[in-house]
Design a protein around this motif. Structure first.
Motif, short mmCIF file in Angstrom:
data_model
loop_
_atom_site.label_atom_id
_atom_site.label_comp_id
_atom_site.label_asym_id
_atom_site.label_seq_id
_atom_site.Cartn_x
_atom_site.Cartn_y
_atom_site.Cartn_z
N ILE A 160 29.56 -2.29 -108.54
CA ILE A 160 28.50 -3.05 -108.96
C ILE A 160 27.98 -3.94 -107.90
O ILE A 160 26.51 -3.80 -107.58
CB ILE A 160 28.60 -3.52 -110.58
CG1 ILE A 160 28.61 -2.55 -111.42
CG2 ILE A 160 27.09 -4.27 -110.65
CD1 ILE A 160 28.84 -2.91 -112.96
N VAL A 202 21.77 -0.13 -112.64
CA VAL A 202 23.22 -0.30 -112.21
C VAL A 202 23.67 -1.74 -112.87
O VAL A 202 24.69 -2.10 -113.35
CB VAL A 202 23.44 -0.48 -110.61
CG1 VAL A 202 24.98 -1.03 -110.24
CG2 VAL A 202 23.57 0.98 -110.10
N GLN A 376 25.79 3.69 -114.80
CA GLN A 376 26.03 3.12 -113.43
C GLN A 376 26.05 4.51 -112.37
O GLN A 376 25.35 4.35 -111.54
CB GLN A 376 27.26 2.78 -113.25
CG GLN A 376 27.65 2.05 -112.01
CD GLN A 376 28.85 1.56 -111.85
OE1 GLN A 376 29.79 1.38 -113.01
NE2 GLN A 376 29.22 1.25 -110.69
N PHE A 380 23.00 4.78 -109.69
CA PHE A 380 23.82 5.01 -108.15
C PHE A 380 22.92 6.21 -107.51
O PHE A 380 22.62 6.10 -106.52
CB PHE A 380 25.29 5.28 -108.01
CG PHE A 380 25.76 5.47 -106.89
CD1 PHE A 380 25.76 4.74 -105.90
CD2 PHE A 380 26.32 6.78 -106.52
CE1 PHE A 380 26.24 5.13 -104.48
CE2 PHE A 380 26.84 7.13 -105.41
CZ PHE A 380 26.78 6.24 -104.34
#
Length: 419
Positions: A160, A202, A376, A380
């Motif tokens: 992260i 994120v 996430q 990404f």
């Protein structure tokens, strides 16, 4: 320029040292340094010294002078091993001055970052004599940015942290338009919106599903709801710190580009000078903050308590070994990154750097430092795609987004990254 056979090695070493930078720092953050035997996990304290970690980064940058020295020694050895035939050469005194001017011009024209109109200023341009002190400005930005991201790193997972740093593209783009008078095309503005969306997803994943470490993990496992709330707030604060730090890093990039465009100094020397200035300013600030804050009751054992910080760094083997490894990896990352830029391109370097984020994520999952989060992955994917689109690695998906004229580079040919 490296040979084609050497390029895969340079790329691999850039990825390896770049991944190690983040993982070594995160490993350091996970080390317990006080009250480690306390039965209550909330009383155990881990290594949280972002200012000291900033200093160790600058020590690694100062190590770039070793590379400069080795390269200079090698050039000197080569010149001695191939002397001029017969030793002496005739000199035309009538044209001596013209020859000197031609030599200076050839030195300047050999550097791709120097604009023709500015090459007449001399081989060092702005960064000659006391002008080298101008590099203290990007060094100060580096201090602020690195300290904030180091503070944010011990609040969030390593992946992260790395993904949130993708917000740098946004600020570099905006600052290039405002201060360097660059032009952004429609697809680049769309890319910036996409980057912000990816970073937001994120960060949201980190807040909703935080990955607690050490004492907090044990407290949450024991059913402590307050600990879970504290960890979520820490994760949110960590994301804000890391994203906000990119403002200082973008300012650093813009300042470095401005100075490099007006001088012919080698980029690895710029890293070395910034390391010297940054280390000096950091040590002075550490001393002042220790006297003003660290020695007080409220500041004792905190990040500004320099005595406690050095005690933690020297007494615990895992901490000082990871510090040494981080210094080496930072120096190596700059060297191999600059080599990749010269051998391939700056765009290729930024593309490879995106792969670094993927490797960090995979390694962190394997080590159990964090858990898999679907949101996430989406963030990404958006972050990587729009970063590639912004840098011209992929073409705009719709015709109306395609530029009608040549796209101007927003970053220098040798972007200097330090961590």
């Amino acid at each position: 320029m490296a040979s084609k056979a050497l390029i895969p090695f340079l790329v691999g070493m850039m990825l390896l040292t770049g991944v190690c930078n983040t993982l070594f720092t995160k490993y350091q953050d996970n080390q317990c340094v006080r009250n480690c035997d306390d039965p209550d996990p909330k009383n155990r304290k881990t290594f949280e010294q972002p200012v000291l970690q900033t200093a160790q980064m600058f020590v690694g940058e100062v190590g770039c002078w070793l590379v400069v020295g080795v390269m200079a020694a090698w050039q000197k050895y080569k010149s001695r091993s191939s002397p001029k035939a017969d030793g002496y050469q005739a000199v035309d005194t009538d044209n001596a001055n013209d020859d000197n001017d031609d030599d200076a011009a050839s030195i300047n024209s050999a550097h791709p970052l120097v604009e023709p109109a500015k090459r007449r200023a001399g081989p060092d341009g702005l960064l000659r004599g006391f002008g080298i002190l101008l590099l203290a400005l990007p060094a100060i930005c580096d201090i602020l940015g690195t300290t904030l991201v180091n503070a944010g790193l011990f609040m969030v997972a390593a992946s992260i942290y790395q993904m949130t740093r993708g917000a740098l593209v946004l600020f570099v783009g905006l600052f290039s338009v405002v201060f360097l008078q660059r032009k952004l095309h429609l697809f680049q503005w769309v890319s910036l919106v996409g980057v912000v969306t990816g970073v937001a997803l994120v960060g949201l994943a980190g807040v909703i599903w935080p990955d607690p470490k050490g004492a907090l993990k044990q407290a949450i496992a024991a059913g402590d709801d307050d600990a879970a709330s504290v960890d979520a707030l820490r994760a949110a604060l960590g994301v804000v710190l890391i994203a906000g730090a990119q403002i200082f890093t973008a300012t650093q990039f813009v300042l470095e580009e401005f100075l490099l465009e007006r001088s012919s100094i080698d980029a690895i020397e710029v890293v070395g000078w910034e390391g010297l200035f940054g280390l000096a300013v950091t040590l002075i600030c550490m001393l002042v903050l220790h006297v003003a804050v660290g020695r007080t009751d409220a500041g004792r054992y905190g990040m500004f308590d320099m005595v406690e910080g050095f005690r933690q760094m020297t007494e615990y083997r895992a901490v000082w070994v990871s510090s040494l490894l981080t210094m080496v990896s930072i120096g190596g990352f700059n060297f191999f990154g600059l080599s990749v830029t010269r051998s391939v391109s700056a765009t290729a370097r930024s593309t490879i750097d995106s792969c670094r984020t993927l490797f960090i994520w995979v390694v962190s999952l394997g080590l159990g430092w964090e858990s898999f989060k679907g949101l996430q992955v989406v963030g990404f994917a958006l972050l990587v795609y729009f970063t590639f689109l912004f840098n011209g690695v992929v073409q705009p998906p719709f015709k109306f987004l395609q530029p009608r004229e040549e796209v101007e580079e927003l970053l220098p040919e040798e972007p200097i990254e330090h961590n």
